[in-house]
Design a protein around this motif. Structure first.
Motif, PDB file in Angstrom:
ATOM      1  N   GLY A  57       2.706 -31.346  -4.110  1.00 63.87           N
ATOM      2  CA  GLY A  57       2.069 -32.004  -2.949  1.00 63.87           C
ATOM      3  C   GLY A  57       3.277 -32.649  -1.903  1.00 63.87           C
ATOM      4  O   GLY A  57       3.015 -32.203  -0.642  1.00 63.87           O
ATOM      5  N   ILE A  58       4.153 -32.778  -2.511  1.00 69.34           N
ATOM      6  CA  ILE A  58       5.469 -33.253  -1.457  1.00 69.34           C
ATOM      7  C   ILE A  58       5.838 -32.046  -0.783  1.00 69.34           C
ATOM      8  O   ILE A  58       6.210 -32.229   0.354  1.00 69.34           O
ATOM      9  CB  ILE A  58       6.418 -34.104  -2.378  1.00 69.34           C
ATOM     10  N   GLY A  59       5.928 -31.127  -1.491  1.00 65.77           N
ATOM     11  CA  GLY A  59       6.339 -29.734  -1.037  1.00 65.77           C
ATOM     12  C   GLY A  59       5.672 -29.406   0.024  1.00 65.77           C
ATOM     13  O   GLY A  59       6.139 -28.798   1.215  1.00 65.77           O
ATOM     14  N   TYR A  60       4.297 -29.266   0.094  1.00 67.26           N
ATOM     15  CA  TYR A  60       3.130 -29.147   1.011  1.00 67.26           C
ATOM     16  C   TYR A  60       3.324 -29.840   2.163  1.00 67.26           C
ATOM     17  O   TYR A  60       3.064 -29.567   3.140  1.00 67.26           O
ATOM     18  CB  TYR A  60       1.758 -29.155   0.444  1.00 67.26           C
ATOM     19  N   GLY A  61       3.706 -31.072   1.807  1.00 69.07           N
ATOM     20  CA  GLY A  61       3.656 -32.040   2.964  1.00 69.07           C
ATOM     21  C   GLY A  61       4.904 -31.552   3.724  1.00 69.07           C
ATOM     22  O   GLY A  61       4.652 -31.905   5.244  1.00 69.07           O
ATOM     23  N   LEU A  96       0.475 -13.460   4.611  1.00 67.07           N
ATOM     24  CA  LEU A  96       1.672 -13.669   3.678  1.00 67.07           C
ATOM     25  C   LEU A  96       1.175 -14.364   2.209  1.00 67.07           C
ATOM     26  O   LEU A  96       1.595 -13.989   1.007  1.00 67.07           O
ATOM     27  CB  LEU A  96       2.788 -14.730   4.002  1.00 67.07           C
ATOM     28  N   TYR A  97       0.346 -15.329   2.383  1.00 71.11           N
ATOM     29  CA  TYR A  97      -0.012 -16.049   1.215  1.00 71.11           C
ATOM     30  C   TYR A  97      -1.138 -14.835   0.117  1.00 71.11           C
ATOM     31  O   TYR A  97      -0.808 -14.940  -0.917  1.00 71.11           O
ATOM     32  CB  TYR A  97      -0.972 -17.084   1.645  1.00 71.11           C
ATOM     33  N   SER A  98      -1.861 -14.205   0.955  1.00 72.62           N
ATOM     34  CA  SER A  98      -2.597 -13.107   0.142  1.00 72.62           C
ATOM     35  C   SER A  98      -1.806 -12.330  -0.739  1.00 72.62           C
ATOM     36  O   SER A  98      -2.120 -11.981  -2.046  1.00 72.62           O
ATOM     37  CB  SER A  98      -3.421 -12.297   1.160  1.00 72.62           C
ATOM     38  N   LEU A 291       6.707 -19.416   9.035  1.00 77.07           N
ATOM     39  CA  LEU A 291       7.799 -19.686   8.103  1.00 77.07           C
ATOM     40  C   LEU A 291       6.826 -20.819   7.056  1.00 77.07           C
ATOM     41  O   LEU A 291       7.013 -20.707   5.904  1.00 77.07           O
ATOM     42  CB  LEU A 291       8.872 -20.074   8.606  1.00 77.07           C
ATOM     43  N   ALA A 292       6.098 -21.814   7.766  1.00 76.02           N
ATOM     44  CA  ALA A 292       5.515 -22.874   6.831  1.00 76.02           C
ATOM     45  C   ALA A 292       4.516 -22.187   6.150  1.00 76.02           C
ATOM     46  O   ALA A 292       4.303 -22.515   4.987  1.00 76.02           O
ATOM     47  CB  ALA A 292       5.086 -23.730   7.824  1.00 76.02           C
ATOM     48  N   GLY A 293       3.625 -21.144   6.674  1.00 77.40           N
ATOM     49  CA  GLY A 293       2.557 -20.223   5.807  1.00 77.40           C
ATOM     50  C   GLY A 293       3.329 -19.703   4.648  1.00 77.40           C
ATOM     51  O   GLY A 293       2.739 -19.548   3.553  1.00 77.40           O
ATOM     52  N   LEU A 294       4.480 -18.994   4.838  1.00 81.84           N
ATOM     53  CA  LEU A 294       5.031 -18.274   3.733  1.00 81.84           C
ATOM     54  C   LEU A 294       5.471 -19.386   2.831  1.00 81.84           C
ATOM     55  O   LEU A 294       5.224 -18.780   1.562  1.00 81.84           O
ATOM     56  CB  LEU A 294       6.273 -17.564   4.222  1.00 81.84           C
ATOM     57  N   GLY A 295       6.056 -20.420   3.130  1.00 81.12           N
ATOM     58  CA  GLY A 295       6.516 -21.461   2.155  1.00 81.12           C
ATOM     59  C   GLY A 295       5.300 -21.938   1.322  1.00 81.12           C
ATOM     60  O   GLY A 295       5.153 -22.275   0.224  1.00 81.12           O
ATOM     61  N   LEU A 296       4.166 -22.182   2.113  1.00 76.18           N
ATOM     62  CA  LEU A 296       3.077 -22.621   1.413  1.00 76.18           C
ATOM     63  C   LEU A 296       2.504 -21.818   0.711  1.00 76.18           C
ATOM     64  O   LEU A 296       1.941 -22.041  -0.702  1.00 76.18           O
ATOM     65  CB  LEU A 296       1.872 -23.106   2.597  1.00 76.18           C
ATOM     66  N   GLY A 297       2.497 -20.400   0.694  1.00 78.66           N
ATOM     67  CA  GLY A 297       2.101 -19.269  -0.201  1.00 78.66           C
ATOM     68  C   GLY A 297       2.923 -19.229  -1.415  1.00 78.66           C
ATOM     69  O   GLY A 297       2.121 -19.359  -2.540  1.00 78.66           O
ATOM     70  N   TYR A 343      -4.820 -25.375  -8.134  1.00 83.51           N
ATOM     71  CA  TYR A 343      -4.004 -24.544  -6.837  1.00 83.51           C
ATOM     72  C   TYR A 343      -4.377 -25.538  -5.742  1.00 83.51           C
ATOM     73  O   TYR A 343      -4.972 -26.834  -5.532  1.00 83.51           O
ATOM     74  CB  TYR A 343      -4.576 -23.372  -6.599  1.00 83.51           C
ATOM     75  N   TRP A 344      -3.727 -25.259  -4.380  1.00 84.15           N
ATOM     76  CA  TRP A 344      -4.022 -26.275  -3.186  1.00 84.15           C
ATOM     77  C   TRP A 344      -5.329 -26.361  -2.794  1.00 84.15           C
ATOM     78  O   TRP A 344      -5.969 -25.385  -2.545  1.00 84.15           O
ATOM     79  CB  TRP A 344      -3.217 -25.450  -2.143  1.00 84.15           C
ATOM     80  N   TYR A 345      -5.835 -27.678  -2.712  1.00 79.65           N
ATOM     81  CA  TYR A 345      -7.154 -28.150  -2.334  1.00 79.65           C
ATOM     82  C   TYR A 345      -7.133 -29.341  -2.011  1.00 79.65           C
ATOM     83  O   TYR A 345      -6.037 -30.381  -2.041  1.00 79.65           O
ATOM     84  CB  TYR A 345      -8.034 -28.115  -3.863  1.00 79.65           C
ATOM     85  N   ILE A 346      -8.021 -29.718  -0.956  1.00 81.10           N
ATOM     86  CA  ILE A 346      -7.826 -31.234  -0.161  1.00 81.10           C
ATOM     87  C   ILE A 346      -9.180 -32.008  -0.411  1.00 81.10           C
ATOM     88  O   ILE A 346      -8.948 -32.980  -0.886  1.00 81.10           O
ATOM     89  CB  ILE A 346      -7.976 -30.485   1.206  1.00 81.10           C
ATOM     90  N   THR A 347     -10.225 -31.606  -0.114  1.00 77.34           N
ATOM     91  CA  THR A 347     -11.336 -32.522   0.128  1.00 77.34           C
ATOM     92  C   THR A 347     -12.041 -33.058  -1.261  1.00 77.34           C
ATOM     93  O   THR A 347     -12.363 -34.536  -0.936  1.00 77.34           O
ATOM     94  CB  THR A 347     -12.502 -32.117   0.910  1.00 77.34           C
ATOM     95  N   THR A 348     -12.079 -32.802  -2.160  1.00 81.53           N
ATOM     96  CA  THR A 348     -12.893 -33.084  -3.318  1.00 81.53           C
ATOM     97  C   THR A 348     -12.102 -34.271  -3.955  1.00 81.53           C
ATOM     98  O   THR A 348     -12.845 -35.404  -4.147  1.00 81.53           O
ATOM     99  CB  THR A 348     -12.958 -32.011  -4.340  1.00 81.53           C
ATOM    100  N   GLN A 349     -10.571 -34.126  -4.068  1.00 83.47           N
ATOM    101  CA  GLN A 349     -10.124 -35.428  -4.436  1.00 83.47           C
ATOM    102  C   GLN A 349     -10.367 -36.875  -3.608  1.00 83.47           C
ATOM    103  O   GLN A 349     -10.403 -37.938  -4.011  1.00 83.47           O
ATOM    104  CB  GLN A 349      -8.749 -35.257  -4.673  1.00 83.47           C
ATOM    105  N   GLU A 350     -10.452 -36.544  -2.375  1.00 86.92           N
ATOM    106  CA  GLU A 350     -10.732 -37.550  -1.499  1.00 86.92           C
ATOM    107  C   GLU A 350     -12.099 -38.257  -1.571  1.00 86.92           C
ATOM    108  O   GLU A 350     -12.441 -39.451  -1.513  1.00 86.92           O
ATOM    109  CB  GLU A 350     -10.565 -37.123   0.100  1.00 86.92           C
TER     110      GLU A 350
END
Length: 485
Positions: A57-61, A96-98, A291-297, A343-350
């Motif tokens: 998560g820190i990396g994603y941020g 890139l992520y695919s 570049l951020a998208g590549l890193g996120l992938g 994997y990367w996910y957002i809303t359910t934990q909220e």
């Protein structure tokens, strides 16, 4: 946009003192994260599973803040002012992520589950898109903007959390909106008595509608062998790359080509080589986002590998099993499970945060399918995906402090109302569509699930309507103020 709709911020932080204190604050944040990690591991080394979520998560941020990665901006900028930069960056990131996702799928360590495909995906995307543009940020950008000190984004997160928690637990008057076919199908399900499956719109939507649908990836639908080339062709190329390239060409033709023609040093007719150069120019306008998208992938792929490896190491399928083994059984579902996508996910934990606070207030939040059967409501300190969201906020705060971009931004009344109402719509849309701009689109199409494009279509339409509504509101405000004369 009128001045009243612009977020009112505190005094600028660009002073010499604040620029000096920013790196120190960033270092303290990272030191605090390291200290917290040491405490968790000191209690039980099996908390390493939770810490994987937190540190990814820190990396994603960090990457989200660097690339200003935001689906709301992509839709709003494209329709409001014709600027395609963010939309192009998102599509480049998808491609890139695919490729990385295909490589992860070929290893056999992949926790992605295809979404059931139906009209609900389009409707959920539309509602989510309406709220996304109204609030000024999508689910993921609301997290990283909160890390920058934007309190309107914190209001969005608050609204997303509680609207979801209310929606999945509400019954009474909302039951009147349930179609008879859903109610009959839900009643026919053989479920534990402690789950009120025939009460509540969302439970009957889930058991009476969603469970009747199927979902699959294109590679699985085509029955391709489980090889890297199959996933690259069936999932990455057919589902993510080709549609993204088609959208990029459309954006170039509709939004960028005229600008590129004006920038050319010659008036000679455009050749195919010139057109390709124009498309390349469009792509390079979004370098940071790409570049951020590549890193996120890369990070998302590594997270699948690491969490999958830890599951094999501990012999588990779900983090709830580890929590139970460590003696933390409060908040587990009736299957001793918790939300644990891997994997990367957002809303359910909220939604779980909202449900946990509602349970503290004495509201029964575990008699429904969403929390009671699968996801549970663990203490936020024991919520692994929740720690990923906290990590996104921390990572964004670290980079914002280093770059001098952190500052407290206080919303005025109008901005707060838009943030709350938009967050509510995003919460409702994410539950109807089974995810947000990340879970229902980004992580979905990149893993070969076509339902993600359906969600994007709804989200884009909803965003377009929101842009028009906001423009009408601003024009009305200007007409009353006399500033449009």
């Amino acid at each position: 946009m009128s001045s009243s709709t612009i977020t009112r911020s505190a005094a600028p932080t660009g002073t010499a003192a604040s620029r000096r204190s920013g790196p120190l604050t960033a270092a303290l944040l990272l030191l605090g994260a390291l200290l917290a990690s040491a405490i968790y591991l000191g209690i039980d080394t099996r908390f390493s599973y939770l810490l994987v979520y937190a540190w990814f998560g820190i990396g994603y941020g960090l990457l989200l803040q660097y690339g200003r990665f935001c689906m709301a901006s992509a839709v709003r900028d494209l329709f409001a002012v014709g600027v395609p930069r963010m939309a192009v960056g998102v599509l480049v990131a998808v491609m890139l992520y695919s490729l990385i996702s295909a490589a992860i799928q070929s290893t056999g360590i992949n926790s992605f589950q295809p979404h059931p495909l139906g009209l609900h995906v389009l409707v959920g995307g539309l509602v989510f898109g309406l709220g996304m543009v109204l609030s000024g940020g999508c689910a993921s950008s609301s997290l990283y903007k909160s890390g920058e000190g934007n309190l309107a984004s914190a209001l969005v997160l608050f609204s997303i959390a509680f609207s979801q928690a209310w929606f999945v637990t509400a019954d009474g008057w909302i039951d009147a909106l349930v179609p008879a076919s859903w109610a009959a199908q839900a009643a026919a399900q053989d479920m534990p008595a402690q789950l009120s499956i025939t009460q509540g719109w969302f439970d009957q939507f889930t058991a009476g509608y969603l469970w009747q649908l199927a979902g699959t990836t294109v590679a699985d639908h085509l029955k391709l062998p489980a090889t890297l080339w199959s996933y690259l062709f069936g999932n990455a190329l057919l589902v993510a790359i080709v549609p993204s390239l088609m959208l990029l060409v459309l954006i170039y033709a509709k939004n960028y080509r005229k600008l590129y023609l004006r920038q050319r040093a010659t008036s000679a007719p455009m050749t195919m080589r010139d057109e390709l150069a124009g498309i390349w120019s469009l792509l390079t306008q979004s370098k940071n986002t790409a570049l951020a998208g590549l890193g996120l992938g890369i990070l998302a792929g590594l997270q699948m590998l690491v969490t999958g490896s830890l599951r094999e190491h501990y012999g588990i399928f779900n983090f709830g099993e580890l929590l139970s083994a460590m003696g933390y059984v409060d908040g587990l579902s009736i299957q001793d499970s918790v939300f644990d996508p891997g994997y990367w996910y957002i809303t359910t934990q909220e939604a779980q945060w909202g449900g946990w606070l509602m349970s503290l207030a004495g509201i029964d939040t575990m008699d429904n399918l969403f929390f009671g059967l699968d996801n549970g409501i663990p203490n936020p300190l024991l919520n692994a995906p929740g720690m990923m969201s906290v990590g996104i906020i921390v990572g964004a705060a670290v980079l914002a402090n280093i770059s001098g971009e952190f500052k407290w931004k206080w919303p005025n009344t109008e901005t707060a109302v838009l943030a709350i109402s938009g967050g509510v719509l995003m919460g409702l849309g994410s539950r109807i569509g089974m995810g947000c701009n990340i879970g229902a689109f980004f992580a979905t199409v990149t893993n070969g699930d076509l339902s993600g494009w359906v969600f994007l279509a709804g989200m884009t339409l909803g965003g377009y309507v929101s842009v028009k509504l906001l423009r009408m509101w601003i024009d009305w405000r200007l007409s009353r103020s006399g500033l449009d004369l």
